[in-house]
Design a protein around this motif. Structure first.
Motif, short mmCIF file in Angstrom:
data_model
loop_
_atom_site.label_atom_id
_atom_site.label_comp_id
_atom_site.label_asym_id
_atom_site.label_seq_id
_atom_site.Cartn_x
_atom_site.Cartn_y
_atom_site.Cartn_z
N LYS A 178 -5.52 11.05 -4.04
CA LYS A 178 -4.40 11.98 -3.93
C LYS A 178 -4.25 12.47 -2.50
CE LYS A 178 -2.95 15.82 -6.80
NZ LYS A 178 -3.35 16.80 -7.79
N ARG A 179 -5.39 12.79 -1.86
CA ARG A 179 -5.33 13.30 -0.48
C ARG A 179 -4.85 12.22 0.48
NH1 ARG A 179 -10.97 15.64 -0.93
NH2 ARG A 179 -11.19 15.09 1.26
N GLY A 180 -5.27 10.97 0.24
CA GLY A 180 -4.83 9.85 1.09
C GLY A 180 -3.33 9.63 0.95
N LEU A 181 -2.84 9.71 -0.29
CA LEU A 181 -1.41 9.51 -0.52
C LEU A 181 -0.61 10.64 0.12
CD1 LEU A 181 -1.40 8.27 -4.23
CD2 LEU A 181 -0.70 6.96 -2.21
N ARG A 182 -1.16 11.86 0.05
CA ARG A 182 -0.46 12.99 0.67
C ARG A 182 -0.35 12.79 2.18
NH1 ARG A 182 -2.87 17.24 -2.99
NH2 ARG A 182 -4.44 17.54 -1.40
N LEU A 183 -1.41 12.27 2.78
CA LEU A 183 -1.38 12.00 4.23
C LEU A 183 -0.29 10.97 4.53
CD1 LEU A 183 -2.48 12.12 7.13
CD2 LEU A 183 -4.18 10.42 6.48
N ALA A 184 -0.30 9.86 3.78
CA ALA A 184 0.68 8.80 4.01
C ALA A 184 2.10 9.30 3.79
CB ALA A 184 0.39 7.63 3.07
N ASP A 185 2.26 10.24 2.87
CA ASP A 185 3.59 10.77 2.54
C ASP A 185 4.25 11.47 3.73
OD1 ASP A 185 5.73 11.35 0.73
OD2 ASP A 185 4.97 13.39 0.58
N ASN A 186 3.46 11.82 4.74
CA ASN A 186 4.04 12.44 5.93
C ASN A 186 4.77 11.43 6.80
OD1 ASN A 186 3.12 15.40 6.15
ND2 ASN A 186 1.31 14.29 5.44
N TYR A 187 4.48 10.16 6.59
CA TYR A 187 5.03 9.14 7.48
C TYR A 187 5.98 8.19 6.75
CZ TYR A 187 1.27 10.94 10.32
OH TYR A 187 0.45 11.79 11.02
N ALA A 188 5.81 8.03 5.45
CA ALA A 188 6.63 7.10 4.68
C ALA A 188 6.98 7.76 3.35
CB ALA A 188 5.84 5.82 4.43
N PRO A 189 8.13 7.37 2.78
CA PRO A 189 8.53 8.02 1.52
C PRO A 189 7.67 7.60 0.34
CG PRO A 189 10.20 6.42 2.24
CD PRO A 189 9.12 6.43 3.28
N ILE A 190 6.60 8.34 0.11
CA ILE A 190 5.69 8.07 -1.02
C ILE A 190 6.11 8.96 -2.19
CG2 ILE A 190 3.28 8.15 -1.80
CD1 ILE A 190 3.37 6.28 0.51
N ALA A 191 6.19 10.25 -1.93
CA ALA A 191 6.56 11.19 -2.99
C ALA A 191 7.96 11.71 -2.71
CB ALA A 191 5.57 12.35 -3.02
N ASP A 192 8.96 11.09 -3.31
CA ASP A 192 10.31 11.60 -3.09
C ASP A 192 10.60 12.69 -4.10
OD1 ASP A 192 11.92 10.99 -0.95
OD2 ASP A 192 11.99 8.86 -1.53
N ILE A 193 10.77 13.90 -3.58
CA ILE A 193 10.93 15.03 -4.50
C ILE A 193 12.40 15.34 -4.77
CG2 ILE A 193 8.72 16.17 -4.19
CD1 ILE A 193 10.09 17.79 -1.95
N GLY A 194 13.30 14.78 -3.97
CA GLY A 194 14.74 14.97 -4.21
C GLY A 194 15.18 16.39 -3.92
#
Ligand SMILES: [Zn+2]
Length: 340
Positions: free
Chosen positions: A215-231
């Motif tokens: 989860k922490r790794g995905l959160r880091l990646a989400d700062n650079y690429a659209p991983i978690a699109d919250i809309g």
């Protein structure tokens, strides 16, 4: 269960909330010698941020730990609530680390912040809010709603020293506990920062969070690429009378190691701002002043790029930059007008 109703704002808005805590937010997991540069850097970072907020008309919300409001050790110790949280993991409690508090802000710039609070209050339209009195964890085992209420009473008293009536709260580690919202509204609060509606940003107790490597790794990646699109996001009222103003994104600090990807990080935020503006929804960015305590120049210039985008969206779409309390007051008067 809390009942909530989304509110469509008439104008898109950009919010900034800052978790201002100095060492009180870190003592349970960081050694002072490893982090003192960041903490000392806060004394340069806050004036830098205030100057940008003034220049770009941003009404930021400074969610401040109540323990920072005192001038010296005696005043602080006199203000401690008698009812304290009894976390099962006792090291989480700031009351178990009081012996290392120094005499005053001059001799101990890590535990006192009154001069910085004055700077915030001297800048137009900034909201002084609470990050609880003791950096209180609402999802940890061992604490109760009664000890939370006692903490809030102390936070309200601390703010009164500066003539401020608290209106908004940011829960430490984003541990927003829906069962505690009644206590917040009883303390006079009207708004809180909720979590982004995505499983990556769901709050956890500290033990669970430590185990969430993926989860922490995905959160880091989400700062650079659209991983978690919250809309598009909207604030919502719940039955306790509190306005949930959900976070959109944690503003990750500049990293020398990842500096090649800075343009991606900026584009990600600029794109999200554009989506929020077009859909007349809200975009809520948050971070800690100590995140800007090192690489301060790079962090401030990154913030300025964001604020330039916000200024352009203000011209095109009427994007506004209210504080959390202002947004709450606006939505309440909106709902009242709609009900007539
Ligand atoms: Zn915090």
């Amino acid at each position: 269960m809390t009942h909530s109703a989304a509110i469509n704002a008439s104008k898109p808005c950009f919010l900034v909330s800052l978790d201002f805590e100095l060492f009180w937010g870190l003592k349970d997991h960081v050694r002072l010698e490893d982090y003192s540069e960041n903490l000392l850097g806060v004394r340069k970072a806050i004036p830098g941020m205030l100057s940008l907020f003034r220049q770009y008309g941003v009404h930021a919300t400074w969610a401040t730990v109540g323990m920072l409001f005192y001038e010296n050790r005696d005043q602080l110790f006199d203000a401690l609530p008698s009812l304290k949280p009894a976390y099962v993991q006792s090291h989480l409690s700031n009351y178990s680390h009081l012996s290392d508090v120094g005499e005053n802000e001059d001799s101990d710039p890590f535990h006192f912040g009154a001069s910085l609070i004055r700077k915030i209050l001297d800048t137009p339209s900034q909201e002084l809010a609470t990050h609880t009195f003791s950096h209180y964890y609402c999802l940890e085992a061992g604490q109760t709603v009664e000890t939370f209420r006692a903490d809030l009473v102390a936070a309200v008293q601390a703010a009164k020293r500066f003539g401020v009536t608290l209106k908004s709260i940011v829960f430490p580690r984003n541990q927003s506990n829906p069962l505690y919202l009644r206590a917040c509204s009883d303390a006079g609060l009207v708004a809180y920062r909720g979590n982004a509606p995505h499983f990556l940003y769901r709050p956890n107790s500290s033990a669970k969070e430590k185990r969430s490597y993926i989860k922490r790794g995905l959160r880091l990646a989400d700062n650079y690429a659209p991983i978690a699109d919250i809309g598009p996001q909207s604030p919502s009222h719940n039955s306790e009378g509190m306005l949930d103003i959900p976070a959109s994104r944690f503003l990750r600090p500049y990293s020398r190691r990842l500096r090649r990807f800075e343009h991606l990080r900026l584009h990600r935020i600029q794109n999200e701002l554009e989506v929020a503006a077009r859909s007349r929804s809200l975009y809520h960015l948050w971070w800690h002043p100590h995140n800007f305590g090192i690489n301060t120049t790079e962090n401030l210039s990154f913030l300025e790029r964001i604020l330039e985008k916000v200024a352009a969206l203000r011209d095109t779409y009427g994007m506004t930059c209210p504080s959390m309390a202002e947004l709450a007051a606006e939505t309440i008067s909106h709902s009242a007008a709609g009900a007539k």
